[in-house]
Scaffold this motif. Structure first.
Motif, PDB file in Angstrom:
ATOM      1  N   ASP A 151       0.675  -1.091  -0.102  1.00 43.25           N
ATOM      2  CA  ASP A 151       0.046  -0.115  -0.141  1.00 43.25           C
ATOM      3  C   ASP A 151       0.821   1.303  -0.058  1.00 43.25           C
ATOM      4  OD1 ASP A 151      -2.315  -1.339  -0.152  1.00 43.25           O
ATOM      5  OD2 ASP A 151      -2.254  -1.616   2.120  1.00 43.25           O
ATOM      6  N   SER A 152       2.084   1.187   0.620  1.00 40.88           N
ATOM      7  CA  SER A 152       2.794   2.680   0.792  1.00 40.88           C
ATOM      8  C   SER A 152       4.347   2.154   1.020  1.00 40.88           C
ATOM      9  CB  SER A 152       2.448   3.241   2.156  1.00 40.88           C
ATOM     10  OG  SER A 152       2.465   2.547   3.370  1.00 40.88           O
ATOM     11  N   ILE A 153       5.082   3.155   0.739  1.00 42.15           N
ATOM     12  CA  ILE A 153       6.445   2.890   0.186  1.00 42.15           C
ATOM     13  C   ILE A 153       6.945   4.144   1.167  1.00 42.15           C
ATOM     14  CG2 ILE A 153       8.382   2.626  -1.131  1.00 42.15           C
ATOM     15  CD1 ILE A 153       5.221   1.720  -2.423  1.00 42.15           C
ATOM     16  N   ASN A 154       7.949   3.888   1.913  1.00 35.87           N
ATOM     17  CA  ASN A 154       8.712   5.037   2.429  1.00 35.87           C
ATOM     18  C   ASN A 154      10.416   5.164   1.825  1.00 35.87           C
ATOM     19  OD1 ASN A 154       6.801   5.955   4.301  1.00 35.87           O
ATOM     20  ND2 ASN A 154       7.729   4.425   5.875  1.00 35.87           N
ATOM     21  N   TRP A 155      10.455   6.393   1.278  1.00 33.92           N
ATOM     22  CA  TRP A 155      11.809   6.547   0.637  1.00 33.92           C
ATOM     23  C   TRP A 155      12.555   7.729   1.322  1.00 33.92           C
ATOM     24  CZ3 TRP A 155      13.118   2.569  -1.912  1.00 33.92           C
ATOM     25  CH2 TRP A 155      14.126   2.434  -3.015  1.00 33.92           C
ATOM     26  N   ILE A 156      13.858   7.710   1.290  1.00 36.17           N
ATOM     27  CA  ILE A 156      14.762   8.718   2.144  1.00 36.17           C
ATOM     28  C   ILE A 156      15.111   9.600   0.863  1.00 36.17           C
ATOM     29  CG2 ILE A 156      16.966   9.255   3.394  1.00 36.17           C
ATOM     30  CD1 ILE A 156      16.529   6.502   4.775  1.00 36.17           C
ATOM     31  N   ASN A 157      14.826  11.119   0.954  1.00 36.01           N
ATOM     32  CA  ASN A 157      15.387  11.778   0.071  1.00 36.01           C
ATOM     33  C   ASN A 157      16.724  12.454   0.471  1.00 36.01           C
ATOM     34  OD1 ASN A 157      15.350  13.609   2.319  1.00 36.01           O
ATOM     35  ND2 ASN A 157      13.555  14.987   1.314  1.00 36.01           N
ATOM     36  N   LYS A 158      17.227  13.303  -0.428  1.00 36.28           N
ATOM     37  CA  LYS A 158      18.712  13.815  -0.394  1.00 36.28           C
ATOM     38  C   LYS A 158      18.873  14.266   0.964  1.00 36.28           C
ATOM     39  CE  LYS A 158      22.398  15.765  -3.197  1.00 36.28           C
ATOM     40  NZ  LYS A 158      22.586  16.421  -4.396  1.00 36.28           N
ATOM     41  N   ASP A 159      18.141  15.049   1.765  1.00 40.35           N
ATOM     42  CA  ASP A 159      18.065  15.435   2.916  1.00 40.35           C
ATOM     43  C   ASP A 159      17.955  14.636   4.211  1.00 40.35           C
ATOM     44  OD1 ASP A 159      18.554  18.014   1.563  1.00 40.35           O
ATOM     45  OD2 ASP A 159      16.526  18.486   1.743  1.00 40.35           O
ATOM     46  N   ASN A 160      17.859  13.289   3.760  1.00 44.82           N
ATOM     47  CA  ASN A 160      17.653  12.330   4.768  1.00 44.82           C
ATOM     48  C   ASN A 160      16.522  12.204   5.592  1.00 44.82           C
ATOM     49  OD1 ASN A 160      20.217  10.823   4.417  1.00 44.82           O
ATOM     50  ND2 ASN A 160      21.301  12.449   5.743  1.00 44.82           N
TER      51      ASN A 160
END
Length: 211
Positions: A151-160
């Motif tokens: 249902d959902s995915i967590n992803w880390i951006n460049k700013d952590n």
């Protein structure tokens, strides 16, 4: 700084020692040394010593122009017994200029391929990140085919910071990442072709990476 004519080299001398022979009152020959303070010697004395004064022009600033090079020239002028060091600012060769521009474009390509923006967030897009994105998309599709969708995915951006996606948003994210990489590579290839076809440095200067 002086120029030694016999040795054909620049020398940092203040005192010059010249070996000489002299006869004493008994007409016997002895070896000795005459001492000369070069800064105090006149032109005639320097010429006799085979030493020339050095005249150096003011060094030139390239002003960070990557298409310029400073050429140093030197010459001995026998009539005036002076050694001249001059500097001249010249264009580098067209082949060298192309190499400089290609390196600049390669650096820009690497910089632009390293990250991209998606929905107000900047994400890393290095080789490992691409593998991870593609792996997550494969997992989403396989889970959906198996009837246990994610249902959902967590992803880390460049700013952590953690950014949450629905499965459809993440697939769109993956497509956007692929499109970004493709766009950068095609842009770089087109600019590289223009560089290789350029016939002057002025033409090279006009080749810029414009989004």
């Amino acid at each position: 700084m002086f120029y030694d004519i016999n040795k054909n080299e620049l020398v940092s001398l203040e005192i010059y020692y010249k070996e000489v022979e002299f006869r004493d009152e008994n007409d016997e020959i002895h070896q000795g040394v005459d001492t000369y303070f070069l800064d105090s010697c006149d032109d005639e004395t320097l010429r006799a010593l085979k030493i020339a004064r050095v005249i150096e022009s003011k060094p030139i600033d390239r002003n960070d122009d990557i298409y310029k090079e400073i050429i140093k020239t030197d010459r001995y002028d026998e009539p005036s017994n002076t050694y001249h060091i001059d500097y001249e600012l010249r264009d580098i060769s067209l082949d060298d200029a192309k190499a400089v521009k290609l390196e600049e474009l390669a650096e820009l390509k690497a910089e632009k391929l390293a990250s991209f923006e998606f929905k107000d967030n900047v994400f890393q897009l290095d080789s490992d990140s691409k593998v991870n994105i593609n792996g997550k998309i494969s997992q989403i599709l396989l889970s959906q085919a198996a009837g246990v969708p994610i249902d959902s995915i967590n992803w880390i951006n460049k700013d952590n910071r953690v950014v949450s996606f629905s499965k459809d948003e993440f697939i769109a994210f993956g497509i956007a990442a692929a499109n970004h990489s493709e766009s950068v590579l095609f842009k770089h290839d087109g600019l590289r072709t223009r560089v290789n076809s350029a016939s002057s440095i002025d033409e090279l200067k006009g080749i810029r990476w414009i989004e």
